[in-house]
Design a protein around this motif. Structure first.
Motif, PDB file in Angstrom:
ATOM      1  N   CYS A 196      -2.887   4.695   0.116  1.00 60.64           N
ATOM      2  CA  CYS A 196      -2.432   3.495  -0.581  1.00 60.64           C
ATOM      3  C   CYS A 196      -1.515   3.920  -1.713  1.00 60.64           C
ATOM      4  O   CYS A 196      -1.530   5.077  -2.148  1.00 60.64           O
ATOM      5  CB  CYS A 196      -3.597   2.666  -1.102  1.00 60.64           C
TER       6      CYS A 196
ATOM      7  N   TYR B  35      -9.235  -8.235   0.780  1.00 60.22           N
ATOM      8  CA  TYR B  35      -8.674  -8.498  -0.550  1.00 60.22           C
ATOM      9  C   TYR B  35      -9.410  -9.646  -1.239  1.00 60.22           C
ATOM     10  O   TYR B  35      -9.704  -9.569  -2.432  1.00 60.22           O
ATOM     11  CB  TYR B  35      -7.172  -8.789  -0.458  1.00 60.22           C
TER      12      TYR B  35
ATOM     13  N   MET C  19      -8.840   1.063  -2.395  1.00 57.81           N
ATOM     14  CA  MET C  19      -8.476  -0.013  -3.332  1.00 57.81           C
ATOM     15  C   MET C  19      -9.242   0.127  -4.648  1.00 57.81           C
ATOM     16  O   MET C  19      -8.663   0.004  -5.729  1.00 57.81           O
ATOM     17  CB  MET C  19      -8.759  -1.384  -2.717  1.00 57.81           C
TER      18      MET C  19
ATOM     19  N   GLY D  33      -6.511   7.467   5.547  1.00 58.01           N
ATOM     20  CA  GLY D  33      -5.819   6.303   5.016  1.00 58.01           C
ATOM     21  C   GLY D  33      -5.121   6.666   3.721  1.00 58.01           C
ATOM     22  O   GLY D  33      -5.324   7.752   3.171  1.00 58.01           O
TER      23      GLY D  33
ATOM     24  N   ALA E 297      -7.292  -7.734   6.612  1.00 60.16           N
ATOM     25  CA  ALA E 297      -6.857  -7.304   5.281  1.00 60.16           C
ATOM     26  C   ALA E 297      -7.045  -8.427   4.261  1.00 60.16           C
ATOM     27  O   ALA E 297      -7.528  -8.189   3.153  1.00 60.16           O
ATOM     28  CB  ALA E 297      -5.404  -6.855   5.310  1.00 60.16           C
TER      29      ALA E 297
ATOM     30  N   CYS F 296      -7.114   9.148   1.474  1.00 58.36           N
ATOM     31  CA  CYS F 296      -8.528   9.284   1.789  1.00 58.36           C
ATOM     32  C   CYS F 296      -8.599  10.304   2.919  1.00 58.36           C
ATOM     33  O   CYS F 296      -7.976  10.108   3.972  1.00 58.36           O
ATOM     34  CB  CYS F 296      -9.115   7.950   2.217  1.00 58.36           C
TER      35      CYS F 296
ATOM     36  N   ARG G  15     -10.840   2.870  10.912  1.00 52.51           N
ATOM     37  CA  ARG G  15     -11.015   1.498  10.413  1.00 52.51           C
ATOM     38  C   ARG G  15     -12.469   1.066  10.499  1.00 52.51           C
ATOM     39  O   ARG G  15     -13.232   1.578  11.302  1.00 52.51           O
ATOM     40  CB  ARG G  15     -10.124   0.535  11.198  1.00 52.51           C
TER      41      ARG G  15
ATOM     42  N   ALA H 162     -10.470   1.485   3.394  1.00 56.11           N
ATOM     43  CA  ALA H 162      -9.532   0.639   2.632  1.00 56.11           C
ATOM     44  C   ALA H 162     -10.161   0.174   1.324  1.00 56.11           C
ATOM     45  O   ALA H 162      -9.523   0.225   0.265  1.00 56.11           O
ATOM     46  CB  ALA H 162      -9.083  -0.553   3.474  1.00 56.11           C
ATOM     47  N   GLU H 163     -11.396  -0.272   1.375  1.00 55.33           N
ATOM     48  CA  GLU H 163     -12.058  -0.746   0.162  1.00 55.33           C
ATOM     49  C   GLU H 163     -12.225   0.389  -0.843  1.00 55.33           C
ATOM     50  O   GLU H 163     -11.975   0.211  -2.045  1.00 55.33           O
ATOM     51  CB  GLU H 163     -13.422  -1.350   0.509  1.00 55.33           C
TER      52      GLU H 163
ATOM     53  N   MET I 268      -0.822   0.130   1.924  1.00 51.79           N
ATOM     54  CA  MET I 268      -2.261   0.236   2.191  1.00 51.79           C
ATOM     55  C   MET I 268      -2.383   0.384   3.691  1.00 51.79           C
ATOM     56  O   MET I 268      -1.985  -0.525   4.439  1.00 51.79           O
ATOM     57  CB  MET I 268      -2.999  -1.012   1.699  1.00 51.79           C
ATOM     58  N   ALA I 269      -2.871   1.515   4.153  1.00 54.57           N
ATOM     59  CA  ALA I 269      -2.993   1.723   5.590  1.00 54.57           C
ATOM     60  C   ALA I 269      -4.160   2.645   5.893  1.00 54.57           C
ATOM     61  O   ALA I 269      -4.432   3.586   5.144  1.00 54.57           O
ATOM     62  CB  ALA I 269      -1.705   2.315   6.154  1.00 54.57           C
ATOM     63  N   VAL I 270      -4.830   2.353   7.001  1.00 52.66           N
ATOM     64  CA  VAL I 270      -5.929   3.185   7.482  1.00 52.66           C
ATOM     65  C   VAL I 270      -5.649   3.489   8.951  1.00 52.66           C
ATOM     66  O   VAL I 270      -5.346   2.572   9.726  1.00 52.66           O
ATOM     67  CB  VAL I 270      -7.282   2.467   7.316  1.00 52.66           C
TER      68      VAL I 270
END
Length: 150
Positions: free
Chosen positions: A58, A118, A88, A56, A114, A48, A79, A84-85, A72-74
């Protein structure tokens, strides 16, 4: 809110990805590991971007309809901005295009943020891996999400 762009990880992203990895994880992946992972055709590795900067990333390994989310890291400064969403969702969509019907991931037992993300996205806890993580030693919560294909 900043404009973000999600695309496949490229070799030119790996230095930034590895810097985030070093910042966040106690046992980080190496640049070589990321290069190998993101150049394997069955895998899905996404970044991203905020402008030219990696906000980020993934990664997912797909084998016979199963997707194992490996990374998975930002970056800390990005943040709580939906990075992250968004990663994903894009990874799941690309996984479905590769006929992945169930996703698995492990998350530190103490990583409440996290785990909430999820769960919000439909993942359910299916087990625990005792002392899965090192530095510090901690259990991993195993989560999965699947759906029926019509």
């Amino acid at each position: 809110m900043e404009q973000f762009q999600i695309r496949e990880m490229r070799e030119t992203d790996i230095a930034q990805v590895e810097a985030i990895e070093q910042e966040i994880f106690s046992v980080p992946w190496s640049e070589k590991s990321f290069l190998s992972a993101c150049t394997t055709p069955e895998n899905i590795y996404l970044v991203c971007l905020a402008g030219e900067e990696v906000a980020g990333y993934c990664g997912l390994w797909s084998v016979l309809g199963e997707g194992n989310i490996t990374n998975m890291a930002v970056a800390e400064k990005y943040r709580r901005n939906g990075v992250a969403e968004a990663l994903m969702k894009e990874m799941e969509e690309r996984g479905r295009q590769k006929d992945v019907t169930i996703f698995f991931l492990e998350v530190r037992e103490s990583n409440d943020a996290a785990r909430r993300l999820y769960e919000k996205m439909g993942y359910e806890q299916i087990g625990v891996r005792k002392n899965f993580y090192e530095k510090p030693a901690e259990n991993a919560i195993i989560m999965s999400k699947g759906w029926r294909t019509a």
